[in-house]
Design an enzyme around this catalytic site. Sequence first.
Site, PDB file in Angstrom:
ATOM      1  N   THR A  31     -24.194 -19.198 -15.674  1.00  0.00           N
ATOM      2  CA  THR A  31     -25.282 -20.127 -15.320  1.00  0.00           C
ATOM      3  C   THR A  31     -25.593 -21.016 -16.515  1.00  0.00           C
ATOM      4  OG1 THR A  31     -26.148 -18.303 -13.987  1.00  0.00           O
ATOM      5  CG2 THR A  31     -27.539 -20.257 -14.182  1.00  0.00           C
ATOM      6  N   ASP A  81     -31.874 -19.380 -20.648  1.00  0.00           N
ATOM      7  CA  ASP A  81     -30.835 -18.371 -20.472  1.00  0.00           C
ATOM      8  C   ASP A  81     -30.872 -17.828 -19.042  1.00  0.00           C
ATOM      9  OD1 ASP A  81     -28.774 -16.619 -21.004  1.00  0.00           O
ATOM     10  OD2 ASP A  81     -29.869 -15.407 -22.474  1.00  0.00           O
ATOM     11  N   GLY A  96     -25.085  -8.681 -19.175  1.00  0.00           N
ATOM     12  CA  GLY A  96     -23.837  -8.626 -18.402  1.00  0.00           C
ATOM     13  C   GLY A  96     -22.698  -9.305 -19.145  1.00  0.00           C
ATOM     14  N   GLU A 103     -29.158 -12.797 -27.740  1.00  0.00           N
ATOM     15  CA  GLU A 103     -30.061 -13.413 -26.750  1.00  0.00           C
ATOM     16  C   GLU A 103     -31.510 -13.013 -27.054  1.00  0.00           C
ATOM     17  OE1 GLU A 103     -26.923 -13.707 -23.019  1.00  0.00           O
ATOM     18  OE2 GLU A 103     -28.275 -12.020 -23.112  1.00  0.00           O
ATOM     19  N   LYS A 121     -30.482 -12.751  -8.051  1.00  0.00           N
ATOM     20  CA  LYS A 121     -30.931 -12.021  -9.248  1.00  0.00           C
ATOM     21  C   LYS A 121     -32.375 -11.512  -9.134  1.00  0.00           C
ATOM     22  CE  LYS A 121     -27.069 -13.248 -11.378  1.00  0.00           C
ATOM     23  NZ  LYS A 121     -27.020 -14.097 -12.532  1.00  0.00           N
TER      24      LYS A 121
END
Length: 223
Positions: A31, A81, A96, A103, A121
């Site tokens: 994404t 993110d 993942g 992050e 999600k």
Amino acid sequence: MTQDELKALVGQAALQYVVPGEIVGVGTGSTVNKFIEALATLKDRIAGAVSSSDASTARLQALGIRVFDANAVGELSVYIDGADEIDGQGCMIKGGGAALTREKIVAAQSRRFVCIADESKRVAVLGRFPLPVEVIPMAEARITRQFAALGGTARLRLKDGAPLVTDNGQHILDVTGLSLEDPTAFESMVNQWPGVVTVGVFAHQKAAVCLLGTDQGVRTLSF
Ligand code: 5RP
């Protein structure tokens, strides 16, 4: 719309949160890759990015976006993110793509976490997605037993038949069988276990906003 189209939709929508002239925090994953493509159209109007992985750094640089060392810059206005799961409070499971430690570092350095995700999600309770935990290899067996005592099953993540090695030189355990009713308490607890580098629960660094891609368009959830 396909999942890929939904990712492109939210990647594009995230541009509205990018502050002109500033450095933007950039996450990792498919994404975010859509966001990076969209960000390239603004590259002359931003100072650059702080990246959460070697993979995102390579993509940003290939598109002509300057990447800063996190230590060389101060607080960022926004971190963008994806997530593997996001609940109704903005708490997430991430990792993942094995980039959870960096992050969390960039998220902690940013005032606002904008999560971009397709609607698959969104969950009521975190835990269906196997929880990634970055660990120091020497502690793997003990941490596996600690998760087993909580009813979880931890498996070492492999790549091409060998343990996956993160950008930080460590390993990932993926833990199934957990239901995270209190993600903040769970994150605090696992963070204390010796050998845990980062647990992929983002409750202390939860999202402030989620741009959720749906067949009806982008839904903006604020937390
Ligand atoms: C990487 C991550 C990603 O944000 C998460 O895995 C979602 O990825 P994608 O956008 O490919 O579904 O946490 O470590």
